[in-house]
Design an enzyme around this catalytic site. Structure first.
Site, PDB file in Angstrom:
ATOM      1  N   CYS A 158      19.343  68.866  -9.792  1.00 12.10           N
ATOM      2  CA  CYS A 158      20.740  68.470  -9.655  1.00 12.10           C
ATOM      3  C   CYS A 158      21.393  69.254  -8.521  1.00 12.10           C
ATOM      4  CB  CYS A 158      21.467  68.756 -10.963  1.00 12.10           C
ATOM      5  SG  CYS A 158      20.615  68.061 -12.382  1.00 12.10           S
ATOM      6  N   ARG A 185      18.807  66.023  -2.447  1.00 12.90           N
ATOM      7  CA  ARG A 185      18.106  66.531  -3.637  1.00 12.90           C
ATOM      8  C   ARG A 185      17.780  65.386  -4.608  1.00 12.90           C
ATOM      9  NH1 ARG A 185      19.174  72.270  -4.205  1.00 12.90           N
ATOM     10  NH2 ARG A 185      18.900  72.197  -6.448  1.00 12.90           N
ATOM     11  N   TRP A 198      20.154  64.799 -11.647  1.00 16.23           N
ATOM     12  CA  TRP A 198      18.784  64.261 -11.635  1.00 16.23           C
ATOM     13  C   TRP A 198      18.363  64.290 -13.099  1.00 16.23           C
ATOM     14  CZ3 TRP A 198      15.327  62.146  -8.301  1.00 16.23           C
ATOM     15  CH2 TRP A 198      13.960  62.208  -8.608  1.00 16.23           C
ATOM     16  N   ASN A 247      22.416  72.582 -13.942  1.00 16.12           N
ATOM     17  CA  ASN A 247      21.153  72.216 -13.300  1.00 16.12           C
ATOM     18  C   ASN A 247      20.064  72.940 -14.073  1.00 16.12           C
ATOM     19  OD1 ASN A 247      19.093  71.450 -11.613  1.00 16.12           O
ATOM     20  ND2 ASN A 247      19.560  72.939  -9.999  1.00 16.12           N
ATOM     21  N   GLY A 248      19.074  72.198 -14.583  1.00 12.63           N
ATOM     22  CA  GLY A 248      17.955  72.842 -15.274  1.00 12.63           C
ATOM     23  C   GLY A 248      17.706  72.201 -16.624  1.00 12.63           C
ATOM     24  N   GLU A 274      -8.140  64.393  -1.616  1.00 14.21           N
ATOM     25  CA  GLU A 274      -6.697  64.620  -1.387  1.00 14.21           C
ATOM     26  C   GLU A 274      -6.479  65.304  -0.032  1.00 14.21           C
ATOM     27  OE1 GLU A 274      -4.099  63.521  -2.497  1.00 14.21           O
ATOM     28  OE2 GLU A 274      -2.537  64.916  -1.835  1.00 14.21           O
ATOM     29  N   LYS A 298      -4.242  63.650   2.987  1.00 15.58           N
ATOM     30  CA  LYS A 298      -3.138  64.369   3.653  1.00 15.58           C
ATOM     31  C   LYS A 298      -3.319  64.331   5.167  1.00 15.58           C
ATOM     32  CE  LYS A 298      -0.381  65.207   0.523  1.00 15.58           C
ATOM     33  NZ  LYS A 298      -0.836  63.933   0.016  1.00 15.58           N
ATOM     34  N   GLU A 347      -2.729  60.718   6.518  1.00 17.50           N
ATOM     35  CA  GLU A 347      -1.359  60.174   6.495  1.00 17.50           C
ATOM     36  C   GLU A 347      -0.401  61.009   7.348  1.00 17.50           C
ATOM     37  OE1 GLU A 347       0.568  60.110   2.677  1.00 17.50           O
ATOM     38  OE2 GLU A 347      -0.498  61.877   1.986  1.00 17.50           O
ATOM     39  N   HIS A 388     -27.165  61.544   1.218  1.00 17.09           N
ATOM     40  CA  HIS A 388     -27.428  60.093   1.049  1.00 17.09           C
ATOM     41  C   HIS A 388     -26.776  59.275   2.144  1.00 17.09           C
ATOM     42  CE1 HIS A 388     -29.232  61.007  -2.804  1.00 17.09           C
ATOM     43  NE2 HIS A 388     -28.180  61.738  -3.099  1.00 17.09           N
ATOM     44  N   LYS A 423       7.750  56.029   1.006  1.00 16.47           N
ATOM     45  CA  LYS A 423       7.633  57.005  -0.080  1.00 16.47           C
ATOM     46  C   LYS A 423       7.238  56.323  -1.380  1.00 16.47           C
ATOM     47  CE  LYS A 423       7.729  60.892  -2.170  1.00 16.47           C
ATOM     48  NZ  LYS A 423       6.514  61.741  -1.973  1.00 16.47           N
TER      49      LYS A 423
HETATM   50  C1  AGP Z   1       0.463  60.504  -1.029  1.00 18.40           C
HETATM   51  O1  AGP Z   1       0.795  61.563  -0.158  1.00 18.40           O
HETATM   52  C2  AGP Z   1       1.233  59.225  -0.716  1.00 18.40           C
HETATM   53  N1  AGP Z   1       2.613  59.458  -0.657  1.00 18.40           N
HETATM   54  C3  AGP Z   1       0.811  58.077  -1.631  1.00 18.40           C
HETATM   55  O2  AGP Z   1      -0.599  58.061  -1.677  1.00 18.40           O
HETATM   56  C4  AGP Z   1       1.344  58.126  -3.072  1.00 18.40           C
HETATM   57  O3  AGP Z   1       0.730  59.162  -3.774  1.00 18.40           O
HETATM   58  C5  AGP Z   1       0.998  56.784  -3.739  1.00 18.40           C
HETATM   59  O4  AGP Z   1       1.644  55.766  -3.005  1.00 18.40           O
HETATM   60  C6  AGP Z   1       1.456  56.718  -5.190  1.00 18.40           C
HETATM   61  O5  AGP Z   1       2.841  56.853  -5.259  1.00 18.40           O
HETATM   62  P1  AGP Z   1       3.506  57.131  -6.703  1.00 18.40           P
HETATM   63  O6  AGP Z   1       2.967  58.427  -7.166  1.00 18.40           O
HETATM   64  O7  AGP Z   1       4.974  57.156  -6.443  1.00 18.40           O
HETATM   65  O8  AGP Z   1       3.103  56.000  -7.607  1.00 18.40           O
END
Ligand code: AGP
Length: 624
Positions: A2, A27, A79, A105-106, A493, A497, A500, A516, A619
């Site tokens: 928040c 935020r 939030w 907040n919390g 992962e 990173k 992307e 393999h 996002k």
């Molecule tokens: C990861 O860095 C990306 N932003 C993307 O892979 C993300 O994790 C994926 O689109 C899933 O999103 P969500 O967790 O909001 O469902």
């Protein structure tokens, strides 16, 4: 997280507070409200949705209402954690006599017992929030403080703060006290701004930086009272205390990022707190798991004979790690599937299947459509989500919210680590309710889990060599990542990173898969990152990965090794060695992922990319 703002001084409090909330919008929030003190009255307004809704509602007030005239006030962007995001749950919350307004907040962990105590005393609650408990407690404490007490509201706040458990930043005003705002903090940020004839309180400096750059950071378990001419700090016990004065040399935009160049860097740094917040209130002092917000009964969970995890991207990698933990702790078969593939493979599901949908945004269409398919097959669905009130938790049978706070950067970091914390809790909870693990076994893992925020913080302190390495790797054409067991999803992962953020070819492999085929990719100087399991875990795991490192190095690879403190076996084969604290095998992704996040972020920066908003990405992917 928040947003919180408090003001006392010569300006119109409403202007200062609303502008402060606007600066805290990054935020993330789902409702907002203000409370202004004027001529013995408290004028309040609060609205679900964006600040524009609040601003419109406030504009309907007349000056006589005081909301536009008062020079003392508090404001809040919420939030949601306890209670849906709507008008009645928005802050501020008022005491029954409407004399006191509180914003928060919390998470007040003992709010249920406090609410029961207050209701037994005849208090009628107007909302579902934990915050409202603080408003009623504050009014009762205020009434008990002798009327001639100096700083009466601060004393009442100290009495209340001593009763609260969990994480909280509270601000309060009283209608009879113009020119006074009181705050308290524990495990949640609060900073004061020192002006000329005016003073400020806020969640972070971006709320008041246009008025003053002189800030006072408040410490743990402190109460602060601001008047136009003074900032007075005490401990919860009432002893005089000092905040930490500092000058803010960030500009407003940087302030929103907490002084970091990118939201992603800020969010990487927030990971210890985010994991601690996700665990908070869910582990008893006896080490048992308490998931009060899981609406699946223990009976339901005992009927489960299969777990299916569905997710996308980074969340999918969290699901892969969950599989190892859930199967090891519960002995229940666990499958993990990309949400976009799930319903097309005609999965075998029924009422005895627990489907776990992991999603930071709660709006990912691939995951939502997979969830709907699971529901059609009568499976029970548990959502692990970071965003309150979104579609995926709403359409699930139960939800376990991660408490990472809003994740602004497209590349998911703190959401990932909190998803891991959440799936560990689910796995332990399943083992607990199904009687697979005794309480002492659960509490042993719980103790290890509770040490993880500190372990993550340790890793964050040693990232400078990783940043230097990243600048050197920025020129590379590709980077390969190896891992085995839970290190394999970490390798995936790390590769994601890099893809992307740096738009660089990167690929994660199960270390055992190299021979393999993929080992043909190794050329002289090919950077290979290896995530090495703990040598204190399964001996075979560690030894095999060391062999895999030897295989790639023998073919010219430049090896970047992530290994535990004290693991000397890897030293002869490491061109770069990144140390992480000793960690139990299943929990290791909480620390081994962090250097990969930093590496990718720094390479992207070196390549001049927009770290927070990488090209082609959103996002939340709300299309299939
Ligand atoms: C990861 O860095 C990306 N932003 C993307 O892979 C993300 O994790 C994926 O689109 C899933 O999103 P969500 O967790 O909001 O469902």
């Amino acid at each position: 997280m928040c947003g919180i703002v408090g003001y006392v001084g010569g300006q119109r409090a409403l202007d200062v507070v609303l502008e402060g909330l606007r600066r805290l919008e990054y935020r993330g929030y789902d409702s907002a409200g203000v409370a202004i003190v004027h001529q013995g009255e408290l004028a309040t307004e609060k609205k679900a949705g964006k600040l524009a809704n609040l601003t419109e509602a406030v504009s309907g007030h007349t000056v006589a209402d005081g909301i536009a005239a008062g020079s003392t006030g508090i404001g809040h962007t919420r939030w949601a954690t306890h209670g849906a995001p709507n008008d009645r749950n928005a802050h501020p919350h008022l005491s029954e006599d409407r004399a006191i307004a509180v914003i928060h907040n919390g998470i007040i962990e003992n709010f249920a017992q406090l609410r029961t105590e207050l209701e037994a005393a005849g208090v009628e609650f107007a909302s579902d929030t934990d915050t409202e408990c603080a408003a009623h407690l504050l009014a009762r404490a205020y009434a008990e403080v002798p009327a001639d007490t100096t700083s009466r509201l601060a004393e009442a706040m100290r009495r209340v703060a001593r009763r609260l458990e969990g994480a909280f930043t509270l601000l309060a005003v009283h209608r009879d006290l113009p020119d006074v705002v009181v705050g308290a903090r524990r495990n949640s940020p609060l900073v004061a701004g020192r002006g000329q004839g005016e003073n400020f309180l806020a969640s972070d400096v971006s709320a008041f930086i246009e008025h003053t750059r002189e800030a006072v950071e408040l410490g743990q378990d402190q109460v602060v009272e601001i008047t136009p001419d003074a900032i007075t700090v005490t401990t919860f016990a009432g002893a005089a205390a000092e905040g930490r004065d500092y000058h803010v040399d960030w500009d407003a935009s940087a302030a929103e990022k907490g002084g970091y160049d990118h939201f992603m860097l800020k969010e990487i740094a927030e990971q210890p707190q985010a994991v601690a917040d996700t665990l908070r209130g869910r582990l008893t002092e006896h080490g048992e798991i308490l998931l009060d917000e899981m609406r699946l009964s223990d009976e339901d969970l005992r009927d489960i004979d299969k777990v299916f995890i569905i997710a996308c991207g980074t969340a999918y990698h969290a699901g892969m790690i969950a599989k190892y933990a859930i199967e090891h702790w519960t002995r229940v078969p666990c499958e993990v599937e990309l949400a976009s593939e799930f319903r097309y493979r005609d999965p075998v599901l029924d009422r005895s299947t627990l489907v776990i949908a992991i999603s930071q945004s709660g709006e990912t269409m691939d995951t939502l459509m997979a969830l709907r398919h699971a529901k059609e097959q009568k499976a029970r669905v548990l959502a692990i989500c970071n965003t309150n009130g979104t579609t995926i938790p709403r359409e699930s049978d139960a939800v376990l919210y991660t408490r990472a706070g809003p994740e602004v950067a497209v590349a998911s970091t703190k959401a990932f680590l909190t998803q891991l914390a959440a799936v560990y809790l689910v796995g332990l909870y399943l083992a607990q309710v199904r009687g697979i693990k005794y309480a002492d076994e659960v509490s042993a893992v719980v103790e290890q889990l509770q040490r993880m925020p500190e372990a993550i913080a340790e890793v964050l302190k040693t990232m400078e060599p990783v940043r230097e390495l990243a600048r050197d790797l920025a020129k590379s054409g590709q980077v390969l990542f190896l891992g085995r067991h839970v290190g394999y999803p970490v390798a995936l992962e790390g590769a994601l990173k890099l893809k992307e953020l740096a738009y660089m070819h990167a690929e994660g492999f199960a270390a055992g898969e190299l021979k393999h085929g993929p080992i043909a990719l190794i050329d002289q100087g090919t950077p290979v990152v290896a995530v090495v399991p703990s040598p204190h875990g399964r001996e075979s795991l560690h030894g095999k990965v060391v062999s895999n490192i030897q295989e790639v190095r023998a073919r010219g690879a430049r090896t970047i090794i992530i290994a535990e403190e004290g693991d000397e076996d890897v030293v002869p084969y490491a061109d770069h060695l990144i140390r992480v604290p000793r960690t139990p095998t299943l929990l290791a992704p909480l620390v081994t992922t962090v250097p990969l996040q930093v590496l990718a972020c720094e390479i992207a920066t070196a390549r001049g990319h927009d770290v927070d908003q990488p090209r082609n990405l959103a996002k939340s992917v709300t299309v299939e």
